[in-house]
Design a protein around this motif. Sequence first.
Motif, PDB file in Angstrom:
ATOM      1  N   PRO A 141       0.845  -1.210   0.000  1.00  0.00           N
ATOM      2  CA  PRO A 141       0.000   0.000   0.000  1.00  0.00           C
ATOM      3  C   PRO A 141       0.875   1.253   0.000  1.00  0.00           C
ATOM      4  N   GLY A 142       0.460   2.232  -0.751  1.00  0.00           N
ATOM      5  CA  GLY A 142       1.198   3.472  -0.866  1.00  0.00           C
ATOM      6  C   GLY A 142       2.201   3.487  -1.985  1.00  0.00           C
ATOM      7  N   GLU A 143       2.520   2.296  -2.552  1.00  0.00           N
ATOM      8  CA  GLU A 143       3.449   2.195  -3.669  1.00  0.00           C
ATOM      9  C   GLU A 143       2.730   1.730  -4.931  1.00  0.00           C
ATOM     10  N   ARG A 144       1.434   1.943  -4.938  1.00  0.00           N
ATOM     11  CA  ARG A 144       0.601   1.565  -6.069  1.00  0.00           C
ATOM     12  C   ARG A 144      -0.490   2.627  -6.208  1.00  0.00           C
ATOM     13  N   PRO A 145      -1.235   2.596  -7.300  1.00  0.00           N
ATOM     14  CA  PRO A 145      -2.283   3.612  -7.477  1.00  0.00           C
ATOM     15  C   PRO A 145      -3.460   3.400  -6.526  1.00  0.00           C
ATOM     16  N   ALA A 251     -14.811  25.848  -4.830  1.00  0.00           N
ATOM     17  CA  ALA A 251     -13.359  25.909  -4.711  1.00  0.00           C
ATOM     18  C   ALA A 251     -12.734  25.077  -5.821  1.00  0.00           C
ATOM     19  N   THR A 252     -11.768  25.667  -6.505  1.00  0.00           N
ATOM     20  CA  THR A 252     -11.020  24.945  -7.537  1.00  0.00           C
ATOM     21  C   THR A 252      -9.867  24.231  -6.861  1.00  0.00           C
ATOM     22  N   ILE A 253      -9.979  22.926  -6.776  1.00  0.00           N
ATOM     23  CA  ILE A 253      -8.961  22.133  -6.081  1.00  0.00           C
ATOM     24  C   ILE A 253      -8.076  21.423  -7.101  1.00  0.00           C
ATOM     25  N   LYS A 254      -6.889  21.082  -6.647  1.00  0.00           N
ATOM     26  CA  LYS A 254      -5.947  20.347  -7.491  1.00  0.00           C
ATOM     27  C   LYS A 254      -5.914  18.902  -7.031  1.00  0.00           C
ATOM     28  N   VAL A 255      -6.138  17.981  -7.988  1.00  0.00           N
ATOM     29  CA  VAL A 255      -6.212  16.554  -7.673  1.00  0.00           C
ATOM     30  C   VAL A 255      -5.189  15.812  -8.516  1.00  0.00           C
ATOM     31  N   THR A 256      -4.434  14.955  -7.860  1.00  0.00           N
ATOM     32  CA  THR A 256      -3.469  14.115  -8.561  1.00  0.00           C
ATOM     33  C   THR A 256      -3.269  12.841  -7.749  1.00  0.00           C
ATOM     34  N   PHE A 257      -2.601  11.873  -8.347  1.00  0.00           N
ATOM     35  CA  PHE A 257      -2.285  10.642  -7.611  1.00  0.00           C
ATOM     36  C   PHE A 257      -0.946  10.813  -6.918  1.00  0.00           C
ATOM     37  N   ASP A 258      -0.786  10.132  -5.821  1.00  0.00           N
ATOM     38  CA  ASP A 258       0.439  10.246  -5.031  1.00  0.00           C
ATOM     39  C   ASP A 258       1.543   9.447  -5.697  1.00  0.00           C
ATOM     40  N   CYS A 259       2.648  10.113  -5.984  1.00  0.00           N
ATOM     41  CA  CYS A 259       3.804   9.445  -6.582  1.00  0.00           C
ATOM     42  C   CYS A 259       5.050   9.605  -5.716  1.00  0.00           C
ATOM     43  N   THR A 260       4.821   9.834  -4.398  1.00  0.00           N
ATOM     44  CA  THR A 260       5.957  10.043  -3.477  1.00  0.00           C
ATOM     45  C   THR A 260       5.993   9.012  -2.352  1.00  0.00           C
ATOM     46  N   LYS A 261       5.149   7.977  -2.446  1.00  0.00           N
ATOM     47  CA  LYS A 261       5.075   6.960  -1.373  1.00  0.00           C
ATOM     48  C   LYS A 261       4.710   7.598  -0.029  1.00  0.00           C
ATOM     49  N   HIS A 262       3.859   8.605  -0.059  1.00  0.00           N
ATOM     50  CA  HIS A 262       3.556   9.357   1.159  1.00  0.00           C
ATOM     51  C   HIS A 262       2.914   8.491   2.227  1.00  0.00           C
ATOM     52  N   SER A 264       3.046   5.076   2.264  1.00  0.00           N
ATOM     53  CA  SER A 264       3.630   3.733   2.336  1.00  0.00           C
ATOM     54  C   SER A 264       4.070   3.447   3.761  1.00  0.00           C
ATOM     55  N   ALA A 265       4.214   2.170   4.064  1.00  0.00           N
ATOM     56  CA  ALA A 265       4.603   1.771   5.424  1.00  0.00           C
ATOM     57  C   ALA A 265       5.956   2.349   5.785  1.00  0.00           C
ATOM     58  N   GLN A 266       6.863   2.368   4.800  1.00  0.00           N
ATOM     59  CA  GLN A 266       8.196   2.908   5.059  1.00  0.00           C
ATOM     60  C   GLN A 266       8.136   4.406   5.356  1.00  0.00           C
ATOM     61  N   SER A 267       7.351   5.149   4.564  1.00  0.00           N
ATOM     62  CA  SER A 267       7.256   6.604   4.777  1.00  0.00           C
ATOM     63  C   SER A 267       6.577   6.914   6.101  1.00  0.00           C
ATOM     64  N   ILE A 268       5.517   6.144   6.414  1.00  0.00           N
ATOM     65  CA  ILE A 268       4.824   6.375   7.688  1.00  0.00           C
ATOM     66  C   ILE A 268       5.755   6.106   8.855  1.00  0.00           C
ATOM     67  N   ALA A 269       6.513   4.970   8.750  1.00  0.00           N
ATOM     68  CA  ALA A 269       7.454   4.639   9.833  1.00  0.00           C
ATOM     69  C   ALA A 269       8.550   5.697   9.934  1.00  0.00           C
ATOM     70  N   HIS A 270       9.007   6.169   8.751  1.00  0.00           N
ATOM     71  CA  HIS A 270      10.058   7.186   8.760  1.00  0.00           C
ATOM     72  C   HIS A 270       9.545   8.485   9.389  1.00  0.00           C
ATOM     73  N   ARG A 271       8.318   8.871   9.019  1.00  0.00           N
ATOM     74  CA  ARG A 271       7.744  10.074   9.632  1.00  0.00           C
ATOM     75  C   ARG A 271       7.566   9.902  11.134  1.00  0.00           C
ATOM     76  N   LEU A 272       7.127   8.697  11.526  1.00  0.00           N
ATOM     77  CA  LEU A 272       6.959   8.440  12.959  1.00  0.00           C
ATOM     78  C   LEU A 272       8.295   8.514  13.677  1.00  0.00           C
ATOM     79  N   GLN A 273       9.345   7.957  13.027  1.00  0.00           N
ATOM     80  CA  GLN A 273      10.673   8.019  13.629  1.00  0.00           C
ATOM     81  C   GLN A 273      11.156   9.460  13.747  1.00  0.00           C
ATOM     82  N   GLU A 274      10.953  10.234  12.667  1.00  0.00           N
ATOM     83  CA  GLU A 274      11.347  11.632  12.706  1.00  0.00           C
ATOM     84  C   GLU A 274      10.540  12.396  13.754  1.00  0.00           C
TER      85      GLU A 274
END
Length: 468
Positions: A141-145, A251-262, A264-274
């Motif tokens: 999860p987080g590394e796919r669409p 409101a004119t909003i900007k919508v896109t798919f996440d391409c930064t692994k925001h 992902s388990a690794q990013s979440i763990a990294h953010r939690l560690q930080e």
Amino acid sequence: MNTSLISDLSDATPICQALKLYLKPIAKLNICVALPKLKAPGQTISNWEVMEKIKFMCSPHQFTLLRVTKSTLDFVRFEGETENKNLLSNFITLLDGKHIKLSGFPVLLKISCGESKHSFPTRHDWDSFFRDSKDFDETQPGERPDTVHLTNIPCKFFTDKKTQSVSEELIKITFLSFGEIRNIDVPMLDPYRSDTLATGVSNFQTFSYGSRLNFEMYVQFKEYIGFAKCMNALKGMKLVAKESDGKAVAATIKVTFDCTKHLSAQSIAHRLQEKRKIEKLQREREEEKRKERELIQKKADEEKQRELDLLKEQEERRRKREEKRRRKKKEKKEQEEAARLSLRIAMEERKLLLAQRKLESIRLLSELLDRVKADAQQAEVEKLEREIARKAEEERRKKMEEERKRMEKEEKKREKLRRKELEMKSRLLKRKLEEDYKKGEKRRKNAIRKLNHGKSLSSAVVVTSPPS
């Protein structure tokens, strides 16, 4: 500003009835006006005049937004927005291929108009991105669409009235209509996110509070179908919130798919560690601040204690001065009291001496009066009385003068005693005279009685008349 007030919701579709949120198609068109060549030096074309001409040509229809997107020497490009997408065809019919006449230019300016294309990712975009990227594992999860990234969202659309902040629960309720949600992240709600970004981690994207007006969020779906439904539903759409007073804000909003692994388990763990590192650093900073505050407080307490000691010392010196002053005052008062007491004793002694002298004078006078036995002594007695009275008067005047200088209050008492003395002398003198008169009268009667009995008198009897 990416928000505007609208009144036409006929083409809006509800996304969350509980929050009164709708999706409304974006109705934009591009207007290009070809400009003639400027021959005269200093000659200019007013974009505002061109816009007014375009608005006049479209009447009675009105633009909700009309702005210049590009201006060159050959053309001016405008972007116009209408309230309803169904009106785009009317605007295109009224403007495309038409000409306008500007003041100062002999030639007509041609207008080209067409519907604006929206920049929005397609299914091919995210499929090719995740397929061609070697750093992504589509089984994770987080590394796919599966994650939708939305920005420029007004905070008030998802603000909880109780907490007065953006609520992830309201966001979840809104996007559950597309599919089951795995995770939601709103960077604005994390107070440590700015510190985390400051560490220089490349996997995190910065965000802006937008002066607390707009925010961004990531919505991760459990299934691909939920992600696809959400992307297809938001394509070319505005987010509209209907307020309690009946007004609607788009409101004119900007919508896109996440391409930064925001998410992902690794990013979440990294953010939690930080975050934990930042919390640790913050605790250390707070501890340092606490120690610094304690040190400052300690110095302040010491300074305060020194000031208190100084005040106590000053108060002690003042108390000693006051005590010394009171002691001197008391001693002075005692001395004055003793002086007054001595003066009172001396005055009493003086009064007693005067009374004794008066009594002696009275006794002396009585003794003198008792010795007067005859008329021959009357003159001497009177002379003596006059002498005594004169001396008494002199003495009284002398005493009165002395007493007047010392104390005027005693004058009344001495005057009273003097009057009593005079009355007593007068009574004594009167009594003595009456006795003398009675004795003379008795001698006269005896002499008359002797004459009446035929006795001859060798000497005449001198009769003294009683005093008047």
